[in-house]
Every structure is written in C-alpha cells, then in structure tokens.
Design a protein around this motif. Structure first.
Motif, mmCIF file in Angstrom:
data_model
loop_
_atom_site.group_PDB
_atom_site.id
_atom_site.type_symbol
_atom_site.label_atom_id
_atom_site.label_comp_id
_atom_site.label_asym_id
_atom_site.label_seq_id
_atom_site.Cartn_x
_atom_site.Cartn_y
_atom_site.Cartn_z
ATOM 1 N N LEU A 5 4.502 -16.890 5.727
ATOM 2 C CA LEU A 5 4.780 -15.562 5.195
ATOM 3 C C LEU A 5 4.763 -14.543 6.320
ATOM 4 C CD1 LEU A 5 2.488 -15.697 2.053
ATOM 5 C CD2 LEU A 5 4.945 -15.978 2.113
ATOM 6 N N THR A 6 5.602 -13.570 6.201
ATOM 7 C CA THR A 6 5.609 -12.497 7.189
ATOM 8 C C THR A 6 4.495 -11.515 6.863
ATOM 9 O OG1 THR A 6 7.115 -11.103 5.920
ATOM 10 C CG2 THR A 6 8.110 -12.708 7.448
ATOM 11 N N VAL A 7 4.208 -10.660 7.810
ATOM 12 C CA VAL A 7 3.177 -9.635 7.608
ATOM 13 C C VAL A 7 3.581 -8.709 6.467
ATOM 14 C CG1 VAL A 7 2.022 -7.665 8.680
ATOM 15 C CG2 VAL A 7 2.396 -9.741 10.001
ATOM 16 N N LYS A 8 4.850 -8.387 6.395
ATOM 17 C CA LYS A 8 5.337 -7.510 5.326
ATOM 18 C C LYS A 8 5.116 -8.145 3.953
ATOM 19 C CE LYS A 8 8.693 -4.389 6.557
ATOM 20 N NZ LYS A 8 9.991 -3.914 6.874
ATOM 21 N N GLU A 9 5.379 -9.440 3.846
ATOM 22 C CA GLU A 9 5.182 -10.132 2.573
ATOM 23 C C GLU A 9 3.697 -10.182 2.204
ATOM 24 O OE1 GLU A 9 8.975 -13.219 2.720
ATOM 25 O OE2 GLU A 9 7.064 -13.789 3.639
ATOM 26 N N LEU A 10 2.841 -10.420 3.189
ATOM 27 C CA LEU A 10 1.400 -10.431 2.923
ATOM 28 C C LEU A 10 0.901 -9.053 2.503
ATOM 29 C CD1 LEU A 10 0.146 -12.690 5.835
ATOM 30 C CD2 LEU A 10 0.156 -13.249 3.406
ATOM 31 N N GLU A 11 1.392 -8.009 3.160
ATOM 32 C CA GLU A 11 1.000 -6.651 2.779
ATOM 33 C C GLU A 11 1.492 -6.304 1.378
ATOM 34 O OE1 GLU A 11 2.556 -4.276 5.956
ATOM 35 O OE2 GLU A 11 0.785 -4.602 7.215
ATOM 36 N N TRP A 14 -0.834 -7.961 -1.043
ATOM 37 C CA TRP A 14 -2.108 -7.245 -1.084
ATOM 38 C C TRP A 14 -1.980 -5.973 -1.913
ATOM 39 C CZ3 TRP A 14 -6.966 -7.751 -1.091
ATOM 40 C CH2 TRP A 14 -7.844 -6.730 -0.744
ATOM 41 N N GLU A 15 -0.905 -5.226 -1.723
ATOM 42 C CA GLU A 15 -0.674 -4.005 -2.508
ATOM 43 C C GLU A 15 -0.549 -4.330 -3.999
ATOM 44 O OE1 GLU A 15 -0.490 -0.684 -1.774
ATOM 45 O OE2 GLU A 15 -1.157 -1.138 0.265
ATOM 46 N N LYS A 16 0.126 -5.429 -4.308
ATOM 47 C CA LYS A 16 0.271 -5.839 -5.710
ATOM 48 C C LYS A 16 -1.089 -6.205 -6.305
ATOM 49 C CE LYS A 16 2.706 -9.095 -8.649
ATOM 50 N NZ LYS A 16 3.537 -10.286 -8.720
ATOM 51 N N ALA A 17 -1.917 -6.918 -5.524
ATOM 52 C CA ALA A 17 -3.259 -7.279 -5.992
ATOM 53 C C ALA A 17 -4.119 -6.036 -6.187
ATOM 54 C CB ALA A 17 -3.924 -8.238 -5.008
#
Length: 121
Positions: A5-11, A14-17
């Motif tokens: 996963l890219t950093v953007k996808e991980l962020e 996280w925002e969704k969580a």
C-alpha cells in the motif's frame, strides 16, 4: 500474497477509521469512557487468573457495543485483537490494551484538532 500500500492509501484508511470511530464515540460516549478506564486498569493493575476471562469478555463486549456493525473503527479492529481466541498468552492482554489506549489517544488528539472553538466575550 503480499499487498503493498502507498502512504496515501494508508492515510486514507486511517482517516476512514478515525471517522468511523468518531461516529461510534458520538453514539456511545459513556461506553467510550468506561472502555478507556477498563483498559487503563488492566494496564496498571495485576489480573487474577480467575478474573481474566470475565474481564476480557467485558472488554470485548464494550468494543463490540461501540461498533456493532463493524464499520472499520478502532473498536472494530481491536475487538478482533483482544478476543480470547486471538490472544494466546494472557500476558499479551496488557500489551493489546496499551496499544488500544495509544490508538484512542491518537483519536482524541485528532478529534480535538478538528474542532476550532473560540471564546467570545
């Protein structure tokens, strides 16, 4: 199968969580406070072996009450981590509770940063 996963996808995850966690806390503020207090108590105090399963069941019940439909909140993630079927060693409960509290502290910080309150005289 490895997922990169890219950093953007991980962020984004996280925002969704965090958004799902905010919705759950808004619906159940008292349970949220009780959950944090119970996790802190598990970290700070020794647990008798006879109290282990009742405490874990109560903690998992509170986590599931916060997010019963599994919307991807922090509570949903940790209900799977803390369940007795996931923790093979009893001593791992304290570590999972410490991790849960650090996630919830990060959530509280994020939530405070989202609100810009001003005092008007």
């Amino acid at each position: 199968m490895s997922i990169c996963l890219t950093v953007k996808e991980l962020e984004a995850r996280w925002e969704k969580a965090l958004a799902a966690t905010r919705a759950a806390v808004t619906q159940h503020p008292r349970t949220y406070r009780d959950l944090k207090a119970q996790a802190a108590e598990i970290i700070e105090n020794p647990i008798d072996i006879n109290d282990y399963f009742p405490r874990v069941e109560k903690l998992v019940d509170q986590l599931k009450a916060m997010d019963p439909c599994g919307h991807g909140s922090i509570f949903d993630i940790f209900s799977a981590h803390i369940s007795p079927s996931s923790i093979w060693h009893i001593k791992m409960l304290r570590m999972e509770c410490r991790d849960l509290l650090s996630h919830l502290n990060a959530f509280d910080e994020w939530r405070r940063s989202q609100h810009h309150l001003r005092m008007v005289k």
